[in-house]
Design an enzyme around this catalytic site. Structure first.
Site, PDB file in Angstrom:
ATOM      1  N   TRP A 158      42.439  40.647  50.608  1.00 63.40           N
ATOM      2  CA  TRP A 158      43.105  39.721  49.912  1.00 63.40           C
ATOM      3  C   TRP A 158      41.443  39.548  48.979  1.00 63.40           C
ATOM      4  CZ3 TRP A 158      40.450  35.299  54.187  1.00 63.40           C
ATOM      5  CH2 TRP A 158      40.967  34.226  54.056  1.00 63.40           C
TER       6      TRP A 158
ATOM      7  N   TYR B 255      48.617  35.889  48.312  1.00 65.96           N
ATOM      8  CA  TYR B 255      46.917  36.345  48.268  1.00 65.96           C
ATOM      9  C   TYR B 255      46.932  36.306  46.483  1.00 65.96           C
ATOM     10  CZ  TYR B 255      45.646  38.332  52.426  1.00 65.96           C
ATOM     11  OH  TYR B 255      45.826  38.772  53.794  1.00 65.96           O
TER      12      TYR B 255
HETATM   13  N1  LIG Z   1      45.841  36.384  58.136  1.00 60.84           N
HETATM   14  C1  LIG Z   1      45.471  37.047  57.698  1.00 60.84           C
HETATM   15  O1  LIG Z   1      46.757  38.161  58.159  1.00 60.84           O
HETATM   16  C2  LIG Z   1      44.699  37.457  57.211  1.00 60.84           C
HETATM   17  C3  LIG Z   1      43.248  36.591  57.683  1.00 60.84           C
HETATM   18  C4  LIG Z   1      42.203  37.062  56.803  1.00 60.84           C
HETATM   19  C5  LIG Z   1      42.091  38.671  56.536  1.00 60.84           C
HETATM   20  N2  LIG Z   1      43.205  39.055  55.990  1.00 60.84           N
HETATM   21  C6  LIG Z   1      43.024  40.992  55.620  1.00 60.84           C
HETATM   22  O2  LIG Z   1      41.444  41.095  56.497  1.00 60.84           O
HETATM   23  C7  LIG Z   1      41.111  41.649  55.239  1.00 60.84           C
HETATM   24  C8  LIG Z   1      39.506  41.919  55.911  1.00 60.84           C
HETATM   25  O3  LIG Z   1      39.145  40.156  56.408  1.00 60.84           O
HETATM   26  P1  LIG Z   1      38.407  39.620  55.231  1.00 60.84           P
HETATM   27  O4  LIG Z   1      38.514  40.274  53.809  1.00 60.84           O
HETATM   28  O5  LIG Z   1      38.905  38.069  55.308  1.00 60.84           O
HETATM   29  O6  LIG Z   1      36.466  40.060  55.712  1.00 60.84           O
HETATM   30  P2  LIG Z   1      36.056  40.819  55.695  1.00 60.84           P
HETATM   31  O7  LIG Z   1      36.526  41.988  55.160  1.00 60.84           O
HETATM   32  O8  LIG Z   1      35.449  40.649  56.844  1.00 60.84           O
HETATM   33  O9  LIG Z   1      34.791  40.677  54.619  1.00 60.84           O
HETATM   34  C9  LIG Z   1      34.900  41.151  53.442  1.00 60.84           C
HETATM   35  C10 LIG Z   1      33.759  40.184  52.229  1.00 60.84           C
HETATM   36  O10 LIG Z   1      32.828  40.903  52.725  1.00 60.84           O
HETATM   37  C11 LIG Z   1      32.148  40.845  51.138  1.00 60.84           C
HETATM   38  N3  LIG Z   1      31.721  42.483  51.511  1.00 60.84           N
HETATM   39  C12 LIG Z   1      32.474  43.526  51.800  1.00 60.84           C
HETATM   40  N4  LIG Z   1      32.323  44.620  51.953  1.00 60.84           N
HETATM   41  C13 LIG Z   1      30.854  44.524  51.234  1.00 60.84           C
HETATM   42  C14 LIG Z   1      29.741  45.682  51.701  1.00 60.84           C
HETATM   43  N5  LIG Z   1      29.064  46.734  52.201  1.00 60.84           N
HETATM   44  N6  LIG Z   1      28.121  44.624  51.276  1.00 60.84           N
HETATM   45  C15 LIG Z   1      28.393  43.739  50.864  1.00 60.84           C
HETATM   46  N7  LIG Z   1      29.160  42.935  51.092  1.00 60.84           N
HETATM   47  C16 LIG Z   1      30.583  43.128  51.179  1.00 60.84           C
HETATM   48  C17 LIG Z   1      33.011  41.036  49.885  1.00 60.84           C
HETATM   49  O11 LIG Z   1      32.746  39.803  49.763  1.00 60.84           O
HETATM   50  P3  LIG Z   1      31.290  38.897  48.833  1.00 60.84           P
HETATM   51  O12 LIG Z   1      30.640  40.188  48.347  1.00 60.84           O
HETATM   52  O13 LIG Z   1      31.693  37.822  48.102  1.00 60.84           O
HETATM   53  O14 LIG Z   1      30.477  38.794  49.951  1.00 60.84           O
HETATM   54  C18 LIG Z   1      34.118  41.118  50.696  1.00 60.84           C
HETATM   55  O15 LIG Z   1      35.051  40.284  50.076  1.00 60.84           O
HETATM   56  C19 LIG Z   1      41.689  41.230  54.314  1.00 60.84           C
HETATM   57  O16 LIG Z   1      41.218  41.257  52.676  1.00 60.84           O
HETATM   58  C20 LIG Z   1      42.542  40.634  54.293  1.00 60.84           C
HETATM   59  O17 LIG Z   1      43.687  41.978  53.540  1.00 60.84           O
HETATM   60  C21 LIG Z   1      45.008  38.924  57.025  1.00 60.84           C
END
Ligand SMILES: NC(=O)c1ccc[n+]([C@@H]2O[C@H](COP(=O)([O-])OP(=O)(O)OC[C@H]3O[C@@H](n4cnc5c(N)ncnc54)[C@H](OP(=O)(O)O)[C@@H]3O)[C@@H](O)[C@H]2O)c1
Length: 327
Positions: free
Chosen positions: A21, A56
């Protein structure tokens, strides 16, 4: 990297996979170079499963994945989603004409003739009373447009209803240290039905990385700014639905029992992998260092009973009252 079976597909996917995303949009600016470097790091770390959606970045995330596929030797599996192109969510919007058109768009963006896994993208709850929508998906499989299908859901009730359709292979749901309810009723049934579970928002939008502070600011085009109160989509997708100040307090408590050899992100992801019903966590990553850090969670030892109990204690006291019954 360890691999786990994905539903009844016969595929084995990396238990830490990649959520695409943030490299599409809605998370501030991410350059193509950074996005591709993050994707290549994922492949180099053993990731073979990528979650994306047509919306996305309006196809950008899918197109970046097509570039990745073209430039790497390893076989990778791409799960995409359809349904969020509707201006307003309605069951009628999930018509054969719309689904066929969305699938054609994704096929073009991903430069392929068959989608590996198509997920309905958090459709309205009533859709699960409408078998004809699943018949449309069966027809897409029959015509070779998609190999398998699954759903992405907001609520546990939707996950339970989705599993009544026999060809649903996967359920994507929010599951992390701050969202524990899916483990109660849904996980045992998913395991019994051999339905794969994709744990999304595993880092609670970055809260569980431990890097955010009470005064952290986010750019205007980052949902952690513009959807803080659910203005654009379900509030549960931003910080897992936990109010920011409480989330920061809870993270500070959890930080105290993260073993020294693990980063906090690895701890949060390893916590998810402790549940054997889970197929994979799909953390987002904008840069190679984040991806390498996250993938490391697959190679660290199991968390202790004490660490699991401490996370539960923090959840019960601080988080449960805010989120438990909502989703
Ligand atoms: N409705 C749906 O179906 C839906 C909704 C939400 C998500 N999703 C899917 O789930 C995936 C994961 O959820 P999400 O992206 O919303 O949230 P997440 O994985 O909880 O958080 C991702 C964010 O955290 C930060 N990050 C990631 N790894 C890190 C690390 N090792 N150290 C420091 N910061 C880190 C990055 O942003 P920063 O660097 O900007 O802080 C990254 O974009 C999405 O990419 C998508 O594919 C689906």
């Amino acid at each position: 990297m360890q691999y786990r079976p994905l539903g009844r597909t016969g595929w084995h996917v990396s238990e830490v996979s990649f959520g695409a995303w943030a490299i599409g949009g809605s998370w501030g600016q991410v350059s193509d170079d950074d996005a591709l470097a993050a994707l290549h790091q994922a492949v180099d770390s053993g990731v073979n499963f990528f979650d994306t959606a047509d919306v996305y970045g309006n196809g950008r995330s899918e197109q970046l994945l097509a570039k990745l596929k073209k430039s790497c030797q390893q076989e990778i599996i791409v799960a995409t989603k359809a349904g969020r192109r509707l201006p307003k969510q309605s069951v009628a919007g999930y018509s054969a004409a719309n689904l066929n058109a969305w699938v054609e768009d994704s096929l073009r963006n991903l430069s392929t003739d068959c989608l590996d896994l198509l997920q309905l993208h958090c459709p309205p709850t009533e859709l699960y009373e409408r078998p004809e929508v699943f018949e449309i998906l069966d027809a897409l499989v029959k015509f070779g447009k998609i190999r398998y299908y699954g759903v992405s859901v907001e609520k546990i009730d939707e996950a339970l209803k989705a599993m009544q359709f026999p060809n649903v292979q996967t359920v994507q749901i929010i599951f992390n240290c701050f969202r524990q309810r899916p483990a109660e009723q849904f996980f045992p049934l998913a395991k019994q039905n051999q339905v794969g579970i994709l744990a999304r928002v595993p880092l609670a939008s970055g809260l569980l990385t431990g890097k955010l502070r009470r005064d952290s600011r986010f750019p205007p085009d980052d949902h952690r700014n513009f959807n803080r109160h659910g203005q654009e989509f379900d509030v549960g997708e931003t910080f897992s639905g936990v109010d920011y100040a409480t989330g920061i307090e809870a993270v500070e408590e959890i930080r105290g029992f993260v073993p020294p050899a693990l980063t906090m992100s690895q701890f949060a992801l390893r916590w998810i992998l402790m549940f054997d019903a889970i197929t994979c966590a799909i953390p987002g990553g904008k840069r190679p260092e984040q991806v390498a850090d996250n993938c490391g969670a697959s190679d660290v030892p199991a968390l202790s009973d004490n660490a699991m109990a401490e996370v539960r204690r923090v959840y019960d006291r601080k988080i449960r009252p805010i989120v438990h019954q909502h989703w």
